[in-house]
Design a protein around this motif. Structure first.
Motif, short mmCIF file in Angstrom:
data_model
loop_
_atom_site.label_atom_id
_atom_site.label_comp_id
_atom_site.label_asym_id
_atom_site.label_seq_id
_atom_site.Cartn_x
_atom_site.Cartn_y
_atom_site.Cartn_z
N ASP A 108 0.83 -1.20 0.00
CA ASP A 108 0.00 0.00 0.00
C ASP A 108 0.86 1.26 0.00
O ASP A 108 0.55 2.25 -0.68
CB ASP A 108 -0.93 0.01 1.20
CG ASP A 108 -2.02 -1.06 1.11
OD1 ASP A 108 -2.25 -1.57 -0.01
OD2 ASP A 108 -2.62 -1.40 2.14
N ARG A 109 1.94 1.22 0.76
CA ARG A 109 2.82 2.39 0.82
C ARG A 109 3.52 2.63 -0.53
O ARG A 109 3.64 3.78 -0.97
CB ARG A 109 3.87 2.20 1.92
CG ARG A 109 3.28 2.14 3.31
CD ARG A 109 4.34 1.95 4.36
NE ARG A 109 3.80 2.15 5.70
CZ ARG A 109 4.54 2.47 6.75
NH1 ARG A 109 5.85 2.58 6.63
NH2 ARG A 109 3.97 2.66 7.93
N LEU A 110 3.96 1.57 -1.15
CA LEU A 110 4.61 1.72 -2.45
C LEU A 110 3.63 2.21 -3.51
O LEU A 110 4.02 2.91 -4.46
CB LEU A 110 5.27 0.41 -2.86
CG LEU A 110 6.45 -0.02 -1.98
CD1 LEU A 110 6.94 -1.40 -2.37
CD2 LEU A 110 7.60 0.98 -2.07
N ALA A 111 2.36 1.86 -3.34
CA ALA A 111 1.34 2.39 -4.25
C ALA A 111 1.25 3.90 -4.15
O ALA A 111 1.08 4.61 -5.15
CB ALA A 111 -0.01 1.74 -3.96
N VAL A 112 1.39 4.43 -2.92
CA VAL A 112 1.39 5.89 -2.74
C VAL A 112 2.62 6.50 -3.40
O VAL A 112 2.54 7.55 -4.06
CB VAL A 112 1.35 6.25 -1.24
CG1 VAL A 112 1.46 7.76 -1.04
CG2 VAL A 112 0.08 5.73 -0.59
N ALA A 113 3.77 5.84 -3.24
CA ALA A 113 4.99 6.33 -3.89
C ALA A 113 4.80 6.42 -5.40
O ALA A 113 5.21 7.41 -6.04
CB ALA A 113 6.17 5.43 -3.54
N ARG A 114 4.17 5.42 -5.96
CA ARG A 114 3.89 5.43 -7.41
C ARG A 114 2.95 6.58 -7.77
O ARG A 114 3.16 7.28 -8.77
CB ARG A 114 3.28 4.11 -7.86
CG ARG A 114 4.24 2.93 -7.95
CD ARG A 114 3.58 1.79 -8.72
NE ARG A 114 4.38 0.58 -8.70
CZ ARG A 114 4.21 -0.41 -7.83
NH1 ARG A 114 3.27 -0.33 -6.90
NH2 ARG A 114 4.97 -1.49 -7.89
N GLU A 115 1.90 6.76 -6.99
CA GLU A 115 0.95 7.84 -7.26
C GLU A 115 1.65 9.20 -7.29
O GLU A 115 1.24 10.10 -8.03
CB GLU A 115 -0.13 7.86 -6.18
CG GLU A 115 -1.13 6.71 -6.27
CD GLU A 115 -2.13 6.76 -5.13
OE1 GLU A 115 -2.39 7.89 -4.63
OE2 GLU A 115 -2.62 5.70 -4.72
N LEU A 116 2.69 9.35 -6.47
CA LEU A 116 3.40 10.63 -6.39
C LEU A 116 4.58 10.70 -7.36
O LEU A 116 5.37 11.64 -7.31
CB LEU A 116 3.87 10.87 -4.96
CG LEU A 116 2.74 11.04 -3.93
CD1 LEU A 116 3.29 11.21 -2.53
CD2 LEU A 116 1.83 12.20 -4.29
#
Length: 361
Positions: free
Chosen positions: A215-223
């Protein structure tokens, strides 16, 4: 409870909060009071809660503080250029402003004053030194920053990880446009630093996480970042492949583990910069190849807090880029503080949130 009786949540022992009451501080000409609206909960707070970080007595934690000026003396009003009702963020360090560090612009590193918000014991008068209370005392040498009207109290608590990311990439890492960046650690500081690197002109940024960080890496991708999840023995090759070359800057923001520190030296490009900010707190003892540091002419720097400019820049960034609010994954009320710490420590029923905001109301 009277208006001169302030109830605060006080850490009295590891994993134990008590509600204690304190007298409302009596102000002079040059100090003030902050009505706390919201406070971020970060990894250093969790370390205090677990007993990994020592204080000189009971403490009101919370240093990522957003509030409105409740009262202040006339000299403080003139010095800070604020009035009651103004919404501000505070810097946790209270510097002496006389030592060589302070006079050279490094007041965040000053320890001479002995005061730090969210760290100083309630045994030190007037006791209200942290953000997990409805009212916080403002020392005469407190440094304040106005919060843009368009940023909510909850999201404004992101000013610390975002300002750290900007300062660490810009000042500590000396990032130049077009450079490559690799960051070990998918926590709020790792992902905020990745976003800051992209804002400052990095061509490619990769965040390295584990198979538990989906989930955290998904946020990194979004940004805007790329991500790597690989076994320790393969991670360096994977980073180079994703970036298309060796990173000019490698940052370690992982807690407690040694491998990212060791890998950062091997990964960094010749004349690269290596940044270490992940606190190990004695849990690991990395083995550093000092010959490689010399042969590659690496610059190695530790990371601790941020200069004042970065807080103003972070608040403006939040106002201009609402997507950064994605970092703030969970919000609690002050009466839910025990649950907030359990969850932030990763001991709840769900994975630990990237960033936690605690609201006073």
């Amino acid at each position: 409870m009277s208006d001169t009786d302030i109830a605060a949540r006080v850490l009295t022992a590891p994993r134990r909060f008590e509600t204690r009451r304190f007298d409302r501080p009596v102000l002079g000409a040059d100090d003030g009071l902050l009505g706390v609206l919201a406070c971020g909960l970060c990894g250093s707070d969790v370390a205090s809660w677990r007993g990994e970080k020592k204080h000189d007595g009971p403490v009101v934690l919370g240093h990522e503080v957003i509030g409105r000026i409740a009262d202040l003396g006339p000299a403080a009003a003139a010095l800070w250029d604020v009035r009651p009702g103004d919404r501000v963020a505070i810097e946790e360090a209270v510097p002496c402003m006389f030592c060589a560090l302070c006079r050279s612009g490094h007041q965040r590193l000053c320890t001479r004053s002995g005061i730090r918000y969210g760290y100083t014991s309630t045994d030190t008068a007037p006791s209200l030194w942290g953000g997990f209370a409805p009212l916080m005392y403002l020392h005469p040498r407190t440094q304040l920053h106005r919060v843009p009207d368009s940023v909510s109290d909850e999201l404004a608590t992101l000013y610390i990880p975002l300002s750290n990311g900007l300062a660490w990439m810009g000042d500590s890492g000396e990032l130049r446009p077009g450079e490559r960046v690799a960051i070990f650690g998918a926590g709020q500081h790792g992902i905020a630093s990745a976003a800051a690197a992209l804002r400052l002109g990095a061509s490619e940024v990769v965040v390295v996480g584990t198979d538990r960080d989906g989930d955290r890496l998904a946020v990194a991708r979004e940004l805007g970042s790329q991500v790597v999840v690989a076994p320790a023995e393969d991670v360096e090759e994977a980073v180079v492949e994703v970036l298309g070359g060796s990173p000019d800057i490698v940052m370690d923001m992982t807690p407690s583990v040694a491998h990212p520190v060791e890998a950062s030296i091997r990964l960094a490009a010749v004349r690269g910069r290596v940044l270490w900010g992940g606190m190990k707190r004695g849990a690991s003892r990395p083995l550093i190849d000092t010959d490689l540091v010399a042969q590659k002419e690496l610059t190695v720097r530790g990371l601790w807090a941020r200069p004042s400019w970065a807080i103003t820049a972070a608040l403006r960034w939040l106002a201009s880029e609402p997507a950064l609010g994605r970092l703030c994954e969970r919000t609690y009320r002050i009466d839910e503080l025990d649950n907030a710490f359990v969850d932030a420590a990763g001991e709840g029923s769900a994975p630990a949130p990237l960033h936690t905001a605690v609201l006073m109301n």
